[in-house]
Each structure stands twice: as C-alpha cells, then as structure tokens.
Write an enzyme that holds these catalytic residues in place. Structure first.
Site, PDB file in Angstrom:
ATOM      1  N   ARG A 239      32.651 -48.312 -14.350  1.00 31.22           N
ATOM      2  CA  ARG A 239      30.961 -48.163 -14.693  1.00 31.22           C
ATOM      3  C   ARG A 239      30.657 -47.209 -13.519  1.00 31.22           C
ATOM      4  O   ARG A 239      30.399 -47.660 -12.440  1.00 31.22           O
ATOM      5  CB  ARG A 239      30.477 -49.449 -14.563  1.00 31.22           C
ATOM      6  CG  ARG A 239      31.014 -50.483 -15.593  1.00 31.22           C
ATOM      7  CD  ARG A 239      30.700 -50.320 -17.069  1.00 31.22           C
ATOM      8  NE  ARG A 239      31.406 -51.172 -18.088  1.00 31.22           N
ATOM      9  CZ  ARG A 239      30.874 -52.387 -18.687  1.00 31.22           C
ATOM     10  NH1 ARG A 239      29.671 -52.611 -18.387  1.00 31.22           N
ATOM     11  NH2 ARG A 239      31.831 -52.823 -19.501  1.00 31.22           N
ATOM     12  N   GLU A 241      27.972 -47.139 -12.209  1.00 26.17           N
ATOM     13  CA  GLU A 241      26.745 -47.652 -12.155  1.00 26.17           C
ATOM     14  C   GLU A 241      25.603 -47.062 -11.340  1.00 26.17           C
ATOM     15  O   GLU A 241      26.028 -46.520 -10.135  1.00 26.17           O
ATOM     16  CB  GLU A 241      26.848 -49.200 -11.581  1.00 26.17           C
ATOM     17  CG  GLU A 241      27.728 -49.968 -12.489  1.00 26.17           C
ATOM     18  CD  GLU A 241      26.609 -50.584 -13.663  1.00 26.17           C
ATOM     19  OE1 GLU A 241      25.401 -50.458 -13.599  1.00 26.17           O
ATOM     20  OE2 GLU A 241      27.200 -51.441 -14.341  1.00 26.17           O
ATOM     21  N   ARG A 247      25.545 -57.885  -8.042  1.00 28.88           N
ATOM     22  CA  ARG A 247      26.429 -58.046  -8.950  1.00 28.88           C
ATOM     23  C   ARG A 247      26.954 -56.986  -9.889  1.00 28.88           C
ATOM     24  O   ARG A 247      27.927 -57.222 -10.913  1.00 28.88           O
ATOM     25  CB  ARG A 247      25.730 -59.073 -10.142  1.00 28.88           C
ATOM     26  CG  ARG A 247      24.717 -58.733 -10.802  1.00 28.88           C
ATOM     27  CD  ARG A 247      24.004 -59.804 -11.688  1.00 28.88           C
ATOM     28  NE  ARG A 247      23.099 -59.248 -12.475  1.00 28.88           N
ATOM     29  CZ  ARG A 247      22.531 -59.709 -13.586  1.00 28.88           C
ATOM     30  NH1 ARG A 247      23.464 -60.940 -14.113  1.00 28.88           N
ATOM     31  NH2 ARG A 247      21.817 -59.247 -14.254  1.00 28.88           N
ATOM     32  N   HIS A 248      26.508 -55.837  -9.259  1.00 27.26           N
ATOM     33  CA  HIS A 248      27.443 -54.746 -10.111  1.00 27.26           C
ATOM     34  C   HIS A 248      28.439 -53.836  -9.209  1.00 27.26           C
ATOM     35  O   HIS A 248      28.196 -53.553  -7.980  1.00 27.26           O
ATOM     36  CB  HIS A 248      26.291 -53.799 -10.627  1.00 27.26           C
ATOM     37  CG  HIS A 248      25.592 -54.060 -11.590  1.00 27.26           C
ATOM     38  ND1 HIS A 248      24.471 -54.657 -11.257  1.00 27.26           N
ATOM     39  CD2 HIS A 248      25.758 -54.039 -12.952  1.00 27.26           C
ATOM     40  CE1 HIS A 248      23.697 -55.201 -12.598  1.00 27.26           C
ATOM     41  NE2 HIS A 248      24.570 -54.833 -13.524  1.00 27.26           N
ATOM     42  N   GLU A 390      24.929 -63.850 -16.184  1.00 32.60           N
ATOM     43  CA  GLU A 390      25.980 -63.747 -17.188  1.00 32.60           C
ATOM     44  C   GLU A 390      27.347 -63.147 -16.501  1.00 32.60           C
ATOM     45  O   GLU A 390      27.223 -62.644 -15.785  1.00 32.60           O
ATOM     46  CB  GLU A 390      25.450 -62.399 -17.633  1.00 32.60           C
ATOM     47  CG  GLU A 390      26.373 -61.581 -19.069  1.00 32.60           C
ATOM     48  CD  GLU A 390      26.311 -60.213 -19.253  1.00 32.60           C
ATOM     49  OE1 GLU A 390      24.680 -59.712 -19.040  1.00 32.60           O
ATOM     50  OE2 GLU A 390      27.154 -59.839 -19.263  1.00 32.60           O
ATOM     51  N   SER A 393      30.168 -61.274 -21.904  1.00 33.97           N
ATOM     52  CA  SER A 393      29.388 -60.862 -23.315  1.00 33.97           C
ATOM     53  C   SER A 393      30.385 -60.617 -24.505  1.00 33.97           C
ATOM     54  O   SER A 393      31.640 -60.307 -24.241  1.00 33.97           O
ATOM     55  CB  SER A 393      28.521 -59.665 -23.151  1.00 33.97           C
ATOM     56  OG  SER A 393      29.203 -58.458 -23.080  1.00 33.97           O
ATOM     57  N   ARG A 441      32.620 -61.305 -11.138  1.00 35.50           N
ATOM     58  CA  ARG A 441      31.468 -62.040 -11.341  1.00 35.50           C
ATOM     59  C   ARG A 441      31.815 -63.636 -11.541  1.00 35.50           C
ATOM     60  O   ARG A 441      31.068 -64.354 -11.257  1.00 35.50           O
ATOM     61  CB  ARG A 441      30.895 -61.581 -12.599  1.00 35.50           C
ATOM     62  CG  ARG A 441      29.728 -60.549 -12.069  1.00 35.50           C
ATOM     63  CD  ARG A 441      28.773 -60.618 -13.188  1.00 35.50           C
ATOM     64  NE  ARG A 441      28.128 -59.181 -13.015  1.00 35.50           N
ATOM     65  CZ  ARG A 441      27.319 -58.800 -14.084  1.00 35.50           C
ATOM     66  NH1 ARG A 441      27.124 -59.383 -15.022  1.00 35.50           N
ATOM     67  NH2 ARG A 441      26.958 -57.292 -13.875  1.00 35.50           N
TER      68      ARG A 441
END
Ligand code: 4AD
Length: 467
Positions: A239, A241, A247-248, A390, A393, A441
């Site tokens: 990703r 980001e 948390r990323h 989270e 998902s 995570r």
C-alpha cells in the site's frame, strides 16, 4: 556431535549436570582478578555463568580473556549447573548458574554497540526507576531501534513478538486446512489497483503500466471461479500509504480468505468467529513464555473475548455511539476516534474487546462488495475489531458480471483495467465472500502494543525502506 542445551530450557532439575550452551555476551562483571560473572543470552533468555580460578580448569588468564570480551560476542560455554541459594531476580534470567570449565569465543562483536540490549529491554517503569536512582542508561528511541533492527530484535519482548506472529500464521493455516480450505498464491505484480483508490506502487512491467498488488482480492475471487471452493493465502500486501500513523505500513502480511457462500454471508463471519477464538485460545495456552516476555517490557491486559464472537450491525453501533453523545453519519464510515469509542462502549456493555460490526453502508465499501438484498444502501460486509481498532475487513462479493462491471464504473474504476477479472464471472461463478486480516495489526492489538512497527520485522513505512 556434542549435546547442546538451550539457555531457555535450563532449569534447577539439571543441577550437577554438565551442559554446553551457545549464546551472546550480555554483561561481564569481573570481581578482582580471579572471578568473573558472564551473563549469556540466547533467544531472549539469560543465564549467569561463573568463571573462578578456584576451578581446576580455569586460569587467571582465562578470567582476563573473558573480561576483555565485547558485549554481544558469540560464546560457547561448558560447565556444571548449580542452583544458587538466593533466588535470581533478573526478569528472564534462568534460576540456575553455570560454573564454567570451558569458554570459547566463536565470533567477536565490535567493541561499541549502537544499542545496549539491556537498556532496550527495559519497561517504561523500569527506566523511570533507574533514572531516579541516577543510573546511567539510554532510552532507546523507535528510530534507533529500527535503524539497528537486528540488535533490537534480540530483546526478550521482541523475541516473543515474532514467535507470537509465527503462531498466528500457523493457527490460521492449520484451522483453515482443517475446514477444507486450500492455500494458494496469487501474483503480486498486477495490471492495476485491486481495492480502488490511489494507494498503489506503480511500476513499469516490460513497457506496460503495472503495480504491486494492494491485496490478493481479485485473484482470490478468481480462484473461487476456478472451483477451489475455499481458499486462503498468506502473502505480502503493498500500500502506497500517505498516512504516517501507528497502524499503517507500506508493506504488510495479509492473511486472506475467500469461500463459497451457500445461503448467507454470516457463513463467512462464522469462520472468522471460530478461527479467532481458536487462535486466541492457542496463543494464551501455547505462548505463555512469549506473552510474559512481551508483558514485562510492555505491560498489557490479556484480551477479553467471548466463546461466541459478538456481532453488531453498523446501525446498532451508530445507535450506541449516539446514546453516548457521539453523532456519526449513518451512511458514512467510522473514523478512528469513533471506532475506539465504540470499542470502549462494547467492552463495557458486553465484556468483550473482540467483535464484529456488519452491514456497513455500501458507499464506504469497495466496488466488489455485495449490497444488502433488502436495503441496497447497506452491504453484506463487516469489519472486525480488537480493542477498538480494525484488524479485518470482509464481505460477500458481487458474483454477477454485468452488475460487477456497473459497480466498478460507479466507483470510478476503468473497467478495461480489470476486464479479465470481470470476465471470470461469465463462466459460472458461485456466490462467495471472504475477508483479509492484517497480520502485523492483529499481533499489535492482541498484545496491546502502541505501534505497528513493533510487529513488523523490517517495517516499510512512508519514510523507511531500510534496513
Ligand atoms: O481493509 P483492507 O484494505 O481490505 C482488503 O484488502 C480486502 N481485500 C479484504 C477483503 O477480503 N475484503 O485490508 C484488510 C486488513 C485491514 O483490516 C488491516 O488489518 C490490514 O489489512 N491493513 C493494513 N495493515 C497495515 N498497514 C496498512 N497500510 C494496512 N491496510 C490494511
């Protein structure tokens, strides 16, 4: 070969046995010219070894040699196990000593280290206490730790974290295999974005535009079209980001699942439920030492979870927040703050820090998500939370090709770039759904750690691509 003993397995029952160990020099403390205490560390466990000239095989020269060794050098030690009268207090120190008869330096470390492992292993409380006492110590900051990660991961807590991570992966695989899933590997070089959005690393694929896979999403669904029925994948996810947060990461490990749905998308949530209850049980039972080592440096309460995982609808979540005085858009997404708050409310009301929130507004989910049959403003989708953040998902997917193409277009995706994916559904595709877990995570939140960089061996974030 000779018989080697692991430092972590030394115990008072081995009293009077001769053992041979290999480890690193943690500290050396000479007492006069005839005695030296050498603390040896292996995999986060330490043992005090004693060199004394009184021993027939030990010379004053050996003591001098030992005293000259640099910290973190690799040592072989042979000697008799003894049990000291006074109990040993060091946190991860074994309750025995070794009276050295032979000592070899296998490989030296440089004399000055960028990180002192003992300092890097202390808890915040221990640091405060040491500073109050006027002890000399260096608080090791995150960047220093990450710059010298191979030293940093020698601390007991870090040794524990990566063993927990391995166990999470292991249970994930074992559980799914026992449920009839097959492990697959999807390509990481793909033609375009798989989740929508711009967070992709673009690259040139022999003259064609391509990117690093943002998730195995499209190909794991195609594997279902290929009649595998139930698949999982453990693999890297990329990703690009922009967000530099706790948390990323720009690269993380995805634990992905995709499966046929017979009647209802709750079948997917059933797998989440049983998989994670089995995982938490197993971690608590089989990884006590590791959890202990982590908790000593980063104290945390064990995760509260129920035998049957709580499921709330998004609307119920919105209502709970509303009753607590927090207004959120019932057709928007929850922000980090309201997710945390909801986590607290759920913990208070239901006594669990692990729960599923489902039936999200369709507008905040990716194009491939199946709308609810009875109310297409919502979707057959879910997120899963640990301690209000989270970790998963998931959703039922659209399996009708015309509708899928329409949804992609509505979400601003150039359908041409995913035509092979959409075409996969033209040859008979069953209803299906799945989910994706972020490994780093999940481990971070299970252990209530405050930063995802702690659970990534060599983290990649917007500012770091080395070491
Ligand atoms: O929520 P995400 O983006 O969902 C997907 O990728 C879907 N294809 C999953 C599915 O099967 N429907 O990512 C899934 C999980 C998140 O819940 C989070 O745990 C983790 O991946 N994750 C990240 N972890 C670290 N750094 C990042 N930048 C992450 N982005 C997502």
């Amino acid at each position: 070969g000779r018989k080697w003993t692991e430092v972590g397995s030394l115990s008072p029952e081995m009293r009077e046995q001769v053992v041979l160990i290999r480890g690193r020099v943690q500290t050396i403390r000479p007492v006069g010219k005839k005695i030296a205490f050498v603390v040896v560390r292996e995999r986060g466990f330490t043992v005090q070894c004693v060199l004394t000239v009184k021993h027939e095989l030990v010379s004053a020269q050996m003591v001098k040699f030992a005293t000259s060794l640099s910290k973190e050098s690799i040592l072989d030690v042979e000697g008799v196990v003894t049990v000291p009268e006074k109990p040993i207090t060091g946190a991860t120190q074994q309750q025995v000593e070794i009276q050295i008869s032979k000592l070899y330096c296998v490989n030296k470390a440089v004399p000055t280290l960028p990180i002192n492992i003992e300092d890097a292993s202390r808890s915040e409380v221990e640091i405060e206490q040491a500073l109050e006492k006027g002890e000399q110590l260096v608080r090791v900051n995150q960047d220093t730790r990450l710059n010298y990660r191979i030293l940093d991961i020698r601390t007991p807590a870090n040794q524990g974290i990566f063993r927990i991570q391995c166990q999470v992966e292991n249970i994930f695989r074992q559980f799914l295999l026992s449920e009839g899933f097959i492990g697959i590997h999807t390509p990481k070089l793909i033609g375009g974005s798989s989740e929508g959005g711009s967070a992709v690393f673009k690259l040139d694929y022999k003259g064609q535009p391509a990117c690093l896979a943002q998730s195995p999403q499209l190909h794991k669904q195609m594997a279902i079209c290929g009649d595998f029925g139930r698949v999982f994948e453990i693999g890297p996810v990329f990703r690009a980001e922009d967000s530099f947060t706790h948390r990323h990461l720009c690269e993380f490990t995805g634990l992905d699942v995709e499966m046929e749905i017979k009647e209802h998308y709750s079948e997917v949530m059933d797998i989440v439920d049983r998989l994670f209850v089995a995982m938490f049980d197993s971690l608590n039972e089989k990884c006590k030492k590791e959890l202990d080592a982590i908790g000593r440096q980063y104290p945390f309460e064990p995760l509260k979870y129920l035998r049957k995982t709580l499921r709330l609808t998004f609307q119920e979540g919105v209502q709970m927040l509303k009753e607590a005085g927090i207004e959120v858009d019932p057709f928007g997404d929850l922000n980090t703050e309201s997710e945390r708050k909801l986590g607290q409310l759920v913990a208070e009301k239901y006594g669990t820090e692990f729960y599923i929130l489902h039936k999200y507004p369709l507008a905040v989910r990716p194009f491939y998500t199946m709308p609810c049959y009875d109310n297409p403003a919502y979707s057959n989708s879910f997120d899963v939370f640990i301690r209000g953040e989270e970790i998963i998902s998931g959703a039922q997917r659209v399996h009708v090709p015309e509708f899928l193409a329409k949804r992609a277009e509505e979400c601003g995706i150039v359908v041409k770039t995913i035509s092979t994916y959409i075409d996969s559904f033209r040859y008979g595709a069953p209803p299906h759904g799945g989910f994706g877990v972020g490994l780093e995570r999940a481990v971070m939140l299970f252990c209530a750690l405050n930063n995802i960089r702690k659970t990534s061996l060599f983290p990649r974030d917007p500012q770091r691509i080395a070491p």
